[in-house]
Write a protein that holds these residues in place. Structure first.
Motif, short mmCIF file in Angstrom:
data_model
loop_
_atom_site.label_atom_id
_atom_site.label_comp_id
_atom_site.label_asym_id
_atom_site.label_seq_id
_atom_site.Cartn_x
_atom_site.Cartn_y
_atom_site.Cartn_z
N LYS A 178 -2.15 -8.00 6.45
CA LYS A 178 -3.54 -7.67 6.13
C LYS A 178 -4.27 -8.98 5.83
N TRP A 206 -9.37 6.93 0.60
CA TRP A 206 -8.48 5.90 0.06
C TRP A 206 -9.16 5.08 -1.02
N TYR A 227 -8.72 1.01 -3.11
CA TYR A 227 -7.99 -0.26 -3.17
C TYR A 227 -8.56 -1.14 -4.27
N VAL A 278 0.48 0.41 -6.78
CA VAL A 278 0.09 -0.29 -5.54
C VAL A 278 -1.36 -0.74 -5.67
N LYS A 279 -1.75 -1.64 -4.78
CA LYS A 279 -3.12 -2.15 -4.82
C LYS A 279 -4.02 -1.48 -3.79
N GLY A 280 -3.47 -0.55 -3.06
CA GLY A 280 -4.27 0.23 -2.11
C GLY A 280 -3.51 1.49 -1.74
N PHE A 281 -4.22 2.61 -1.66
CA PHE A 281 -3.53 3.84 -1.28
C PHE A 281 -4.50 4.86 -0.70
N PHE A 296 0.85 -1.18 0.00
CA PHE A 296 0.00 0.00 0.00
C PHE A 296 0.89 1.24 0.00
#
Length: 369
Positions: free
Chosen positions: A114, A241, A243, A228-231, A93
């Motif tokens: 996670k 955010w 994701y 990224v796969k989440g931010f 992330f």
């Protein structure tokens, strides 16, 4: 213990209620779970949608993942992993800075594990609500709880006036059971009158909540410009955010699905104009357009999605913790437990700890009867 006196009603099938119900059942207590929703999960629900061309899509539109540090919770999680209900989401992330148009503060792999439910976040609650000794009734809302002094039992009545049965104990794992906020939404009093539990009344203030809008998006092609796969989004007044839901273990790779969450301030602004009642389609369409516009304004070369839909979480995120030490509210005389993330901490781990505490209180007293 005979089958009559050991019946316990658990109202709400989110993670706190589901964990509590399963723990009670493992200790020989007969449990009935009631939830007005079509299935279990609460904020850990998975939303299933159909695109215009008939594609099946699924989104974890509430809690995207969870982490834990408590050893008892970790033991539970490892048990769920062994059953294939949970997997670690091994993706990095970061944070996006709209001013520099760059990603910063990349999380180091393994720094914070996670966990996600497989194949959806609701898989854990679904499995727990199906364990031996647990009877689950979905689509059944509880309209009123009454304490029958002569019989030393609780009587539950459905929203439609149906008699739901008598129970030796009750677990309220949904704060709307006691929150006056529900009156603003439905026009009706909360199902549980706290005058029935005067020992708890002073301990249960009107719990402040944070609202949020979720936007579910599906793309035909991967958003390859996002590393990224989440931010999270730094200093955005609209988005908190984003994701990539389809990057989680056990998810379909047919489409790339993303979920965005608004800021609390943005949601508060919308609700101040539209009210607490269920938002109209026009409101949700407007919210979807505004959230997606903010997503696009990052300049990350985001294509047009083939599916876009907004959802409002009106009161799902508590802004206070009211029983950090006790982990749940407990009336021993009337065998009433109130549990949830609002008791311990506003996250999945807090909800699990609270559900475990409620089960422990009831098990201890019921085993002595």
């Amino acid at each position: 213990m005979n089958s009559v006196v050991t019946k316990v009603a658990v109202v709400g099938s989110g993670i706190a209620g589901a964990v509590c119900a399963a723990a009670l059942a493992r200790n020989g207590v007969s449990v009935t779970v009631f939830d007005s929703a079509r299935g279990p999960g609460g904020r850990m629900s998975q939303r299933r949608e159909l695109s215009e061309d008939g594609k099946e899509l699924s989104f974890d539109h509430g809690a995207p993942f969870f982490s834990a540090t408590n050893s008892d919770v970790l033991d539970l999680i490892h048990g769920w992993e062994a059953r294939g209900l949970v997997a670690e989401w091994k993706e990095n992330f970061g944070m996006f800075d709209p001013i520099t148009k760059k990603f910063v503060d990349f999380e180091k792999e393994g720094l914070s594990k996670k966990y996600v439910g497989v194949p959806g976040m609701n898989s854990i609650c679904r499995a727990l609500c199906q364990e031996p000794g647990v009877e689950s009734k979905f689509g059944v809302g509880v309209g009123r709880l009454e304490w029958l002094e002569d019989e030393n039992l609780w009587s539950l009545t459905g929203l439609d006036g149906q008699n739901l049965g008598h129970f030796m104990g009750v677990v309220a794992s949904d704060k709307n059971m006691v929150s006056p906020r529900i009156t603003d939404v439905t026009g009706k009093a909360p199902p549980l009158d706290m005058n029935l539990a005067p020992k708890l009344d002073g301990k249960l203030p009107d719990i402040p909540v944070n609202s949020c809008f979720a936007l579910m998006l599906a793309f035909a092609e991967p958003l390859s410009s996002i590393p990224v796969k989440g931010f999270s989004l730094k200093d955005s007044e609209v988005l908190s955010w984003a994701y990539c839901d389809s990057s989680k273990p056990g998810r379909s790779a047919m489409s790339e699905c993303w979920v965005l969450h608004s800021t609390m301030e943005y949601a508060r602004g919308v609700i101040s104009q539209t009210g607490l009642r269920k938002p109209s389609n026009a409101t949700l369409t407007k919210v979807a357009e505004e959230l997606f516009q903010e997503f696009q304004s990052t300049g990350l070369n985001i294509s047009q999605p083939f599916f876009m839909k907004a959802h409002r979480w009106g009161s799902a995120f508590p802004a206070a913790s009211i029983a950090r030490e006790e982990k749940c509210l407990w009336d021993k005389k009337k065998r009433l437990a109130i549990c949830g993330d609002f008791c311990v901490s506003p996250n999945v781990e807090g909800a699990i700890l609270s559900g475990m505490a409620a089960a422990s209180k009831l098990t201890e007293i019921l085993c002595c009867l």
